[in-house]
Design an enzyme around this catalytic site. Sequence first.
Site, PDB file in Angstrom:
ATOM      1  N   SER A  25       0.807  -1.215   0.000  1.00  0.00           N
ATOM      2  CA  SER A  25       0.000   0.000   0.000  1.00  0.00           C
ATOM      3  C   SER A  25       0.843   1.269   0.000  1.00  0.00           C
ATOM      4  O   SER A  25       0.308   2.358  -0.200  1.00  0.00           O
ATOM      5  CB  SER A  25      -0.950   0.013   1.204  1.00  0.00           C
ATOM      6  N   CYS A  26       2.135   1.153   0.200  1.00  0.00           N
ATOM      7  CA  CYS A  26       3.006   2.317   0.368  1.00  0.00           C
ATOM      8  C   CYS A  26       3.762   2.644  -0.918  1.00  0.00           C
ATOM      9  O   CYS A  26       4.502   1.796  -1.430  1.00  0.00           O
ATOM     10  CB  CYS A  26       3.998   2.059   1.497  1.00  0.00           C
TER      11      CYS A  26
END
Length: 285
Positions: A25-26
């Site tokens: 997600s980063c």
Amino acid sequence: MTTVYAKDYDYPVEGGRYQLVVSQSCPFAQRTDIVRSLLGLEDVVGKSVTSPIKTDKIWDFSNQEGGKDALLHVGYLSELYHNTDPNYDGPYSVPALVDLTTKEVVNQESLDIIKDFSTRFKDLGTSQVEDLYPEDQRAAIDQCFDRIGSDLIGAPAKAHQASDQADYEKYADQFFDSLAEIDQALTGQDYLVGNRLTLADVVLYTPLVRFDTTYYTAFQVNKYRLSDFPHLWSHLKKLHQIPAFQQSTNFQAIKEGTYLGKNGRDSFGKEVLPQGPVLDMWEVN
């Protein structure tokens, strides 16, 4: 706060010694994942993937069997930072490059890691990809890093956090003006810097692949779509077709990391995962 990573790259380069910890997600972690794959370093530097959803203890391995990483033997990334410095109080960020011999973090800065992979680790890889950080273009690539960090990552986040209309419009305009300028630059060239793929293109891709799921919807930076910038949009889709880019892109994880867990509560006061958007346009040549 103590800084635990080595910006002077003084950790030894050895195949099999390090584990790269990322969250899908980063965007900062995704940079390192892409470069690791582009350079064929999969057998040189291992990879551990956290849950995409931040908890109050930030990144954990609840997505893995038993709630612990099988190689690092920890349930929370913070444990590895505390191995490095028991007094360290954060940030417990991804990416984190971990020395398997000590279970300590040797680098936590994504730009430093991708530069290091592209220089000191490159010869250990199996890929024939050309130099991603050529010495004669490093100043121009670094300038791209600064602009992307300010205009394409910082500005939309500030627009989302704006408490009044003027601030919102200031940062939204900064974002879209930068997209327009990059689009114009790509009318006469295939890549951001020089005539081949470099780290600048990698760093451009990871925030913008989150435009539909995060910027346009959650951050309300929605005056235009990426397709309104045809040269930039074509470039991003071309990058997405490269396996290292596509395989590192998990749209579901990006959505979960944005709307659920600590991020959802802090940003929106709730944990509700949107149904959309449909993202088929990324798969069209």
